[in-house]
Design a protein around this motif. Structure first.
Motif, PDB file in Angstrom:
ATOM      1  N   THR A   1       2.683 -13.885 -11.169  1.00 26.08           N
ATOM      2  CA  THR A   1       4.064 -13.810 -10.488  1.00 26.08           C
ATOM      3  C   THR A   1       4.954 -14.593 -11.324  1.00 26.08           C
TER       4      THR A   1
ATOM      5  N   THR B   1      -0.106 -18.147  -6.138  1.00 28.72           N
ATOM      6  CA  THR B   1      -0.550 -17.056  -6.986  1.00 28.72           C
ATOM      7  C   THR B   1      -1.100 -17.064  -8.170  1.00 28.72           C
TER       8      THR B   1
ATOM      9  N   PRO C   1       1.633 -17.758   1.310  1.00 24.49           N
ATOM     10  CA  PRO C   1       1.091 -17.153  -0.233  1.00 24.49           C
ATOM     11  C   PRO C   1      -0.438 -16.341  -0.172  1.00 24.49           C
TER      12      PRO C   1
ATOM     13  N   ILE D   1      -1.474 -12.952  -1.915  1.00 22.22           N
ATOM     14  CA  ILE D   1      -2.761 -13.057  -2.662  1.00 22.22           C
ATOM     15  C   ILE D   1      -3.935 -11.857  -2.148  1.00 22.22           C
TER      16      ILE D   1
END
Length: 383
Positions: free
Chosen positions: A340, A333, A3, A7
């Motif tokens: 998101t 996120t 992730p 990001i």
């Protein structure tokens, strides 16, 4: 892929480490001037030139015979279903993977949904799943398409163009013709999307657009009914304006109607946004291609437009390799200020629709547990 790399990519794309929303409107054109003009004119409610202008701009852009402005997308969809002849007790085949408004309008009309699966090609209603359900549970009679178990009339098929990606319309039209069903398109998310050469919402008998604040363009609140013929459009307009018969001073209404009129104030905003629609769509395609290149070869599947379509890429989406990866992406996120969201919970999991009839939903369930929507606001400064 972690992730953190997603990001970083999003922050670099938007050139900020501040909060990044999922989809924010932009007002860089004549929005303030047109809204101020409505205030100066005092025609801020349902009478004013901007309503007519907005309808005409949508007609020219989509190619529909007549567009009818409404107060929001839900009102547009309710109107479309009403004009398609949906009555209390009728059944309408639709998808469980959708925003709740698709089903709320059926509930409030006294109709009921039948949920079938979505297609991996479009993420919208799957023609093969519709045909399979009808073959098993429906029969054609002198009264139309009837559900074998309940005796209720199956009246319509209502696909939703998920995230702006057009469904397989030719195949759905063929199914509807075979089973004597009306096709009504929930095109709320798909202004600027084309199935082959035709704009979404113009293939079925009627379609419905939304101009909510998070859509491709916004009128604050607002929707539009897309009608196949001018005659149908004239009747639709009449019904949405309380079915009042024109007269210099008398109030006479010749049938039950809705007060679904769009205020002139909202239409003014919509007209200004329409002037920038082409550049917004081009901007969003650029963003989608950047996402697609970023995820290529990663094992994370970016949701691209079907081969037969040109999508507006309203909300970009990625299908994660596992539910665990999805949950981690959503958590990290959002904690980092990059908004998101997962796809909607399937409609049959909601208390008001848990008893609705449905077929197998394997791909809908897969998307429910694996898909994540990514920030999709236009990035480049728009003219």
């Amino acid at each position: 892929m972690q992730p953190s790399s997603i990001i970083e990519f999003v922050q670099e794309t938007y050139q900020t480490e501040a909060f990044i929303p999922l989809h924010a409107p932009s007002f860089n054109g004549n929005e303030k001037a047109y809204v101020a003009d409505t205030l100066d004119s005092t025609f801020v409610s349902s009478v004013g030139r901007y309503v007519d202008d907005f309808e005409q701009k949508i007609e020219a852009f989509t190619g529909c015979a007549k567009a009818v402005a409404t107060v929001n997308g839900t009102a547009a969809l309710q109107t479309a279903l009403y004009m398609a002849g949906i009555q209390r007790g009728d059944l309408v085949i639709t998808q469980a993977l959708t925003f709740v408004a698709t089903c709320n309008v059926l509930y409030h009309m006294g109709a009921a949904p039948i949920f079938v699966d979505v297609s991996p090609i479009s993420l919208g209603l799957c023609p093969k799943a519709v045909e399979a359900y009808l073959t098993e549970y429906a029969q054609l009679t002198d009264e139309g398409c009837i559900h074998k178990h309940t005796g209720q009339r199956i009246k319509a098929v209502m696909p939703m163009h998920t995230f702006g990606h057009p469904v397989e319309l030719d195949e759905l039209v063929a199914v509807c013709q075979k089973w004597q069903l009306v096709l009504v398109e929930d095109a709320a998310e798909s202004l600027g999307s084309y199935y082959k050469s035709r704009h979404t919402g113009t293939v079925g008998m009627l379609g419905a657009l939304s101009f909510n604040g998070n859509k491709i363009i916004t009128s604050g609140g607002g929707g539009m009914v897309l009608c196949r013929s001018e005659e149908l459009g004239a009747h639709t307009k009449h019904v949405t304006t309380t079915a009042k018969v024109p007269h210099p001073y008398e109030f006479y209404h010749d049938e039950p109607g809705f007060n679904h009129r769009m205020p002139n104030l909202n239409a003014a905003l919509g007209c200004a946004q329409m002037e920038r629609l082409d550049s917004i769509l081009a901007n969003k395609r650029t963003l989608a291609h950047q996402y697609q290149a970023f995820f290529a070869g990663s094992g994370w599947q970016f949701v691209a437009e079907p081969d037969y379509a040109r999508s507006n890429y309203w909300l970009n989406a990625v299908i994660c390799p596992s539910q665990e990866a999805r949950d981690q992406l959503l958590s990290e996120t959002n904690a980092a200020g990059v908004m998101t969201r997962p796809v909607w919970q399937l409609m049959h999991r909601l208390p008001m629709f848990e008893k609705a009839m449905r077929g197998p939903l394997p791909y809908s369930e897969h998307l429910e547990s694996h898909l994540v929507n990514l920030p999709s606001s236009p990035v480049i400064k728009l003219a």
